[in-house]
Design a protein around this motif. Structure first.
Motif, PDB file in Angstrom:
ATOM      1  N   TYR A   1       1.781   6.831  -6.818  1.00  0.00           N
ATOM      2  CA  TYR A   1       0.699   7.724  -7.218  1.00  0.00           C
ATOM      3  C   TYR A   1       1.091   9.187  -6.982  1.00  0.00           C
ATOM      4  O   TYR A   1       0.968  10.029  -7.877  1.00  0.00           O
ATOM      5  CB  TYR A   1      -0.583   7.366  -6.451  1.00  0.00           C
ATOM      6  CG  TYR A   1      -1.626   8.443  -6.483  1.00  0.00           C
ATOM      7  CD1 TYR A   1      -2.381   8.674  -7.631  1.00  0.00           C
ATOM      8  CD2 TYR A   1      -1.851   9.249  -5.372  1.00  0.00           C
ATOM      9  CE1 TYR A   1      -3.338   9.684  -7.672  1.00  0.00           C
ATOM     10  CE2 TYR A   1      -2.804  10.247  -5.397  1.00  0.00           C
ATOM     11  CZ  TYR A   1      -3.534  10.470  -6.551  1.00  0.00           C
ATOM     12  OH  TYR A   1      -4.464  11.465  -6.585  1.00  0.00           O
ATOM     13  N   LEU A   2       1.551   9.500  -5.771  1.00  0.00           N
ATOM     14  CA  LEU A   2       1.944  10.874  -5.462  1.00  0.00           C
ATOM     15  C   LEU A   2       3.078  11.348  -6.369  1.00  0.00           C
ATOM     16  O   LEU A   2       3.078  12.488  -6.840  1.00  0.00           O
ATOM     17  CB  LEU A   2       2.361  11.002  -3.991  1.00  0.00           C
ATOM     18  CG  LEU A   2       1.243  10.853  -2.965  1.00  0.00           C
ATOM     19  CD1 LEU A   2       1.811  10.952  -1.556  1.00  0.00           C
ATOM     20  CD2 LEU A   2       0.161  11.887  -3.179  1.00  0.00           C
ATOM     21  N   SER A   3       4.039  10.476  -6.641  1.00  0.00           N
ATOM     22  CA  SER A   3       5.141  10.837  -7.532  1.00  0.00           C
ATOM     23  C   SER A   3       4.647  11.121  -8.941  1.00  0.00           C
ATOM     24  O   SER A   3       5.101  12.067  -9.599  1.00  0.00           O
ATOM     25  CB  SER A   3       6.196   9.725  -7.566  1.00  0.00           C
ATOM     26  OG  SER A   3       6.824   9.612  -6.317  1.00  0.00           O
ATOM     27  N   ALA A   4       3.697  10.325  -9.421  1.00  0.00           N
ATOM     28  CA  ALA A   4       3.143  10.534 -10.764  1.00  0.00           C
ATOM     29  C   ALA A   4       2.385  11.856 -10.838  1.00  0.00           C
ATOM     30  O   ALA A   4       2.483  12.587 -11.838  1.00  0.00           O
ATOM     31  CB  ALA A   4       2.235   9.368 -11.153  1.00  0.00           C
TER      32      ALA A   4
ATOM     33  N   LEU B   1       5.024  14.565 -10.932  1.00  0.00           N
ATOM     34  CA  LEU B   1       5.670  14.564 -12.245  1.00  0.00           C
ATOM     35  C   LEU B   1       4.776  15.245 -13.274  1.00  0.00           C
ATOM     36  O   LEU B   1       5.232  16.071 -14.071  1.00  0.00           O
ATOM     37  CB  LEU B   1       5.988  13.133 -12.678  1.00  0.00           C
ATOM     38  CG  LEU B   1       6.580  12.974 -14.075  1.00  0.00           C
ATOM     39  CD1 LEU B   1       7.948  13.623 -14.148  1.00  0.00           C
ATOM     40  CD2 LEU B   1       6.652  11.499 -14.439  1.00  0.00           C
ATOM     41  N   HIS B   2       3.485  14.915 -13.260  1.00  0.00           N
ATOM     42  CA  HIS B   2       2.555  15.538 -14.200  1.00  0.00           C
ATOM     43  C   HIS B   2       2.448  17.040 -13.947  1.00  0.00           C
ATOM     44  O   HIS B   2       2.381  17.833 -14.894  1.00  0.00           O
ATOM     45  CB  HIS B   2       1.175  14.883 -14.137  1.00  0.00           C
ATOM     46  CG  HIS B   2       0.262  15.415 -15.173  1.00  0.00           C
ATOM     47  ND1 HIS B   2      -0.642  16.420 -14.908  1.00  0.00           N
ATOM     48  CD2 HIS B   2       0.140  15.132 -16.493  1.00  0.00           C
ATOM     49  CE1 HIS B   2      -1.284  16.715 -16.016  1.00  0.00           C
ATOM     50  NE2 HIS B   2      -0.835  15.950 -16.989  1.00  0.00           N
ATOM     51  N   GLY B   3       2.439  17.444 -12.699  1.00  0.00           N
ATOM     52  CA  GLY B   3       2.391  18.875 -12.378  1.00  0.00           C
ATOM     53  C   GLY B   3       3.587  19.618 -12.929  1.00  0.00           C
ATOM     54  O   GLY B   3       3.458  20.702 -13.514  1.00  0.00           O
ATOM     55  N   HIS B   4       4.767  19.042 -12.776  1.00  0.00           N
ATOM     56  CA  HIS B   4       5.983  19.666 -13.307  1.00  0.00           C
ATOM     57  C   HIS B   4       5.943  19.716 -14.836  1.00  0.00           C
ATOM     58  O   HIS B   4       6.289  20.741 -15.435  1.00  0.00           O
ATOM     59  CB  HIS B   4       7.229  18.912 -12.830  1.00  0.00           C
ATOM     60  CG  HIS B   4       7.565  19.176 -11.402  1.00  0.00           C
ATOM     61  ND1 HIS B   4       8.353  20.229 -11.003  1.00  0.00           N
ATOM     62  CD2 HIS B   4       7.210  18.526 -10.271  1.00  0.00           C
ATOM     63  CE1 HIS B   4       8.474  20.226  -9.697  1.00  0.00           C
ATOM     64  NE2 HIS B   4       7.784  19.201  -9.218  1.00  0.00           N
TER      65      HIS B   4
ATOM     66  N   ALA C   1       0.815  -1.215   0.000  1.00  0.00           N
ATOM     67  CA  ALA C   1       0.000   0.000   0.000  1.00  0.00           C
ATOM     68  C   ALA C   1       0.851   1.268   0.000  1.00  0.00           C
ATOM     69  O   ALA C   1       0.591   2.200  -0.761  1.00  0.00           O
ATOM     70  CB  ALA C   1      -0.949   0.004   1.198  1.00  0.00           C
ATOM     71  N   SER C   2       1.875   1.299   0.818  1.00  0.00           N
ATOM     72  CA  SER C   2       2.729   2.483   0.892  1.00  0.00           C
ATOM     73  C   SER C   2       3.425   2.744  -0.449  1.00  0.00           C
ATOM     74  O   SER C   2       3.484   3.881  -0.924  1.00  0.00           O
ATOM     75  CB  SER C   2       3.769   2.319   2.000  1.00  0.00           C
ATOM     76  OG  SER C   2       4.649   3.418   2.013  1.00  0.00           O
ATOM     77  N   GLU C   3       3.930   1.692  -1.047  1.00  0.00           N
ATOM     78  CA  GLU C   3       4.615   1.845  -2.334  1.00  0.00           C
ATOM     79  C   GLU C   3       3.655   2.305  -3.428  1.00  0.00           C
ATOM     80  O   GLU C   3       3.977   3.196  -4.216  1.00  0.00           O
ATOM     81  CB  GLU C   3       5.278   0.529  -2.741  1.00  0.00           C
ATOM     82  CG  GLU C   3       6.080   0.640  -4.020  1.00  0.00           C
ATOM     83  CD  GLU C   3       6.778  -0.649  -4.374  1.00  0.00           C
ATOM     84  OE1 GLU C   3       6.787  -0.990  -5.565  1.00  0.00           O
ATOM     85  OE2 GLU C   3       7.315  -1.303  -3.460  1.00  0.00           O
TER      86      GLU C   3
END
Length: 149
Positions: free
Chosen positions: A12-15, A18-21, A5-7
């Motif tokens: 998800y948060l990293s994606a 990344l999309h925001g950047h 779950a943590s991974e």
């Protein structure tokens, strides 16, 4: 609970980040600039100090951020209606390409959400609202505990 779950959540948060950047770059903005515009569009006009607290920036970088956004035509500084000695930052525009840039992700996320039942969507959006508050509260705690405060 799932063992991964943590991974899964961190991916998800990293994606999302990344999309925001990538979206900011595609609109010829910095990621923090696009983030600040989003805050202003969601929350409305605020003082530079409030924007500083919401973005996590100190006053100097916040002033430069507002300068860039004002020069690009996305915000304006105006006297506060409550206290003419104060200035507020008001959103007045959006990057012209933002809707085009965001359209593919919005479509994909819409397709995913379309696969959920109304009850499942209620749970998802309850989570989003509650997690949003939890992250904001945790960020505030970190700000108040920071060694430079």
């Amino acid at each position: 609970m799932r063992s991964d779950a943590s991974e899964v959540y961190r991916r998800y948060l990293s994606a999302v980040m990344l999309h925001g950047h990538a979206s900011a770059r595609a609109c010829e903005l910095g990621a923090t600039d696009l983030y600040a515009l989003n805050i202003l569009h969601l929350s409305g006009a605020m003082t530079p100090g409030e924007l500083s607290a919401r973005t996590g920036l100190t006053t100097g970088p916040t002033t430069r951020l507002v300068d860039r956004l004002e020069q690009a035509g996305y915000v304006r500084r105006a006297p506060s209606p409550d206290d003419r000695r104060k200035v507020i930052v008001e959103p007045v525009g959006r990057p012209a390409d933002l809707d085009r840039v965001m359209a593919p992700a919005r479509q994909r996320i819409g397709d995913i959400l379309g696969g959920y039942s109304p009850d499942q969507l209620d749970v998802l959006f309850d989570y989003f609202a509650r997690a949003s508050r939890a992250y904001q509260e945790a960020a505030e705690e970190l700000r108040t505990e920071a060694p430079d405060n």
